[in-house]
Enzyme design. Structure first.
Site, PDB file in Angstrom:
ATOM      1  N   CYS A  75      -2.782  -8.175   2.785  1.00 49.41           N
ATOM      2  CA  CYS A  75      -3.174  -9.329   1.968  1.00 49.41           C
ATOM      3  C   CYS A  75      -4.318 -10.013   2.709  1.00 49.41           C
ATOM      4  O   CYS A  75      -4.093 -10.707   3.707  1.00 49.41           O
ATOM      5  CB  CYS A  75      -1.998 -10.288   1.757  1.00 49.41           C
ATOM      6  SG  CYS A  75      -2.453 -11.726   0.748  1.00 49.41           S
ATOM      7  N   HIS A 159      -5.375   0.006  -4.468  1.00 51.00           N
ATOM      8  CA  HIS A 159      -6.383  -0.660  -5.296  1.00 51.00           C
ATOM      9  C   HIS A 159      -7.102   0.340  -6.181  1.00 51.00           C
ATOM     10  O   HIS A 159      -7.467   1.429  -5.721  1.00 51.00           O
ATOM     11  CB  HIS A 159      -7.415  -1.382  -4.423  1.00 51.00           C
ATOM     12  CG  HIS A 159      -6.896  -2.645  -3.818  1.00 51.00           C
ATOM     13  ND1 HIS A 159      -6.878  -3.832  -4.507  1.00 51.00           N
ATOM     14  CD2 HIS A 159      -6.342  -2.899  -2.605  1.00 51.00           C
ATOM     15  CE1 HIS A 159      -6.344  -4.772  -3.736  1.00 51.00           C
ATOM     16  NE2 HIS A 159      -6.006  -4.236  -2.581  1.00 51.00           N
ATOM     17  N   GLU A 205      -3.304  -8.529  -9.880  1.00 51.25           N
ATOM     18  CA  GLU A 205      -2.613  -8.130  -8.655  1.00 51.25           C
ATOM     19  C   GLU A 205      -1.230  -7.554  -8.946  1.00 51.25           C
ATOM     20  O   GLU A 205      -0.470  -8.112  -9.753  1.00 51.25           O
ATOM     21  CB  GLU A 205      -2.446  -9.324  -7.708  1.00 51.25           C
ATOM     22  CG  GLU A 205      -3.701  -9.727  -6.986  1.00 51.25           C
ATOM     23  CD  GLU A 205      -3.391 -10.529  -5.736  1.00 51.25           C
ATOM     24  OE1 GLU A 205      -2.274 -10.375  -5.186  1.00 51.25           O
ATOM     25  OE2 GLU A 205      -4.258 -11.335  -5.331  1.00 51.25           O
ATOM     26  N   CYS A 214      -8.655 -12.185  -4.495  1.00 48.50           N
ATOM     27  CA  CYS A 214      -7.864 -11.100  -3.901  1.00 48.50           C
ATOM     28  C   CYS A 214      -8.716 -10.507  -2.788  1.00 48.50           C
ATOM     29  O   CYS A 214      -9.730  -9.852  -3.065  1.00 48.50           O
ATOM     30  CB  CYS A 214      -7.513 -10.042  -4.950  1.00 48.50           C
ATOM     31  SG  CYS A 214      -6.536  -8.671  -4.293  1.00 48.50           S
ATOM     32  N   GLY A 217      -8.574  -6.774  -2.496  1.00 51.36           N
ATOM     33  CA  GLY A 217      -9.223  -6.265  -3.712  1.00 51.36           C
ATOM     34  C   GLY A 217     -10.741  -6.346  -3.617  1.00 51.36           C
ATOM     35  O   GLY A 217     -11.452  -5.454  -4.096  1.00 51.36           O
TER      36      GLY A 217
HETATM   37  N1  LIG Z   1      -0.611  -8.110  -4.716  1.00 51.44           N
HETATM   38  C1  LIG Z   1      -1.035  -7.350  -3.529  1.00 51.44           C
HETATM   39  C2  LIG Z   1      -0.786  -8.173  -2.240  1.00 51.44           C
HETATM   40  C3  LIG Z   1      -1.684  -9.408  -2.141  1.00 51.44           C
HETATM   41  C4  LIG Z   1      -3.131  -9.053  -2.053  1.00 51.44           C
HETATM   42  C5  LIG Z   1      -4.110 -10.198  -2.230  1.00 51.44           C
HETATM   43  N2  LIG Z   1      -3.559 -11.499  -2.474  1.00 51.44           N
HETATM   44  C6  LIG Z   1      -5.130 -10.226  -1.096  1.00 51.44           C
HETATM   45  O1  LIG Z   1      -5.684 -11.294  -0.775  1.00 51.44           O
HETATM   46  O2  LIG Z   1      -5.433  -9.115  -0.551  1.00 51.44           O
HETATM   47  C7  LIG Z   1      -0.229  -6.035  -3.457  1.00 51.44           C
HETATM   48  O3  LIG Z   1       0.886  -5.993  -3.964  1.00 51.44           O
HETATM   49  O4  LIG Z   1      -0.746  -5.084  -2.851  1.00 51.44           O
END
Ligand SMILES: N[C@H](CCC[C@H](N)C(=O)O)C(=O)O
Length: 275
Positions: A75, A159, A205, A214, A217
């Site tokens: 994250c 991703h 997400e 993100c 992301g």
């Molecule tokens: N939902 C993402 C985790 C949070 C990623 C995002 N909030 C960031 O800043 O990288 C997953 O399940 O892989």
């Protein structure tokens, strides 16, 4: 028994951060989901725990949980926030976080305003193999056989990046998160390339839905843009919550720079929430 928490965010991607290094608690997915719920609980995009690092070089082991209780290996926005928290605690500007995706190094730049820092996190190497993402079958991750031919990779979490002219295509996100091609589900990014060093990005997400930003992301979309010959290796990624700078360096590491903000601190009694 009440516990202390910090409410932090990176470009509006917001987190409940609980420091368990002194008293590990091991919250259940159900309780995490209840605490993360914006109606019944405190509310956040991800619930983040700090526990004692297993690696002597790291200041903490950091874990990230989505509001549906699922755990993510990475994250980016929360990593900036935790690095900023540790910098305030230790007085150090260079930090090392241990995560399930490996060790991340971070540099916290002097805060210009109280409670807000600018942080660069080395998010490590992008993993572009089909089993890294992972995908359900052997495929070329540069162009998946889906409408819109997205690219896919892992930043420690899965991703998929669609390159679009119209960001309204992001409405496809919910269905694609659950596509059978993604056995661990996936974060679905929709990127509009506006220049060789600038993109506009929206991310649906995994386990969280649309967020204002993100970090992983943004890293994935920037690397996928280079892989597809659409952009250079330094990129401003504009998301709903603001801008990050992403650089895929000569050592194949992705450097992500952006803000980290402490919104408030508080206490909560987890026993008041479903186990
Ligand atoms: N939902 C993402 C985790 C949070 C990623 C995002 N909030 C960031 O800043 O990288 C997953 O399940 O892989």
């Amino acid at each position: 028994m009440s516990i202390h928490f910090r409410k932090m965010h990176g470009l509006g991607n917001d987190f409940i951060v609980v420091d368990e290094r002194k008293t590990p608690r091991d919250f259940s997915p159900t309780r995490i989901a209840a605490l993360a719920d914006r109606r019944r609980g405190i509310g956040c995009d991800q619930f983040v725990t700090l526990t004692p690092a297993l690696n002597a070089n790291a200041q903490a082991f950091v874990r990230f949980f989505n509001p549906d209780g699922s755990e993510a290996g990475a994250c980016g926005n929360a990593s900036r926030c935790v690095a900023s928290l540790l910098a305030t605690e230790t007085g150090q500007s260079d930090l090392t976080l241990q995560t399930r995706a490996g060790l991340l190094t971070a540099r916290v730049l002097p805060a210009k305003e109280e409670g807000r820092a600018t942080v660069t996190v080395d998010m490590g190497r992008p993993r572009t193999g089909w089993q890294d993402v992972p995908l359900a079958e052997e495929l070329d991750t540069l162009r998946l056989p889906l409408d819109g031919e997205p690219a896919a990779l892992s930043m420690g979490n899965p991703h998929v990046t669609f390159f679009v002219d119209d960001l309204a295509e992001a409405e496809r996100g919910p269905a694609l998160e659950m596509h059978p091609l993604f056995p661990d589900r996936a974060n679905i990014g929709f990127a509009r390339i506006d220049a060789s060093d600038h993109m506009r990005l929206r991310v649906w997400e995994r386990g969280a839905g649309f967020t204002l930003a993100c970090g992983s992301g943004a890293c994935a979309a920037a690397v996928n843009a280079v892989r597809r010959g659409l952009a250079g290796r330094r990129m401003t990624v504009e998301v709903d919550g603001g801008e990050m700078l992403i650089a895929w360096d000569d050592n194949d590491h992705v450097q992500m720079t952006g803000p980290a903000q402490l919104a408030f601190e508080g206490t909560v009694d987890p026993e008041a929430y479903p186990k």
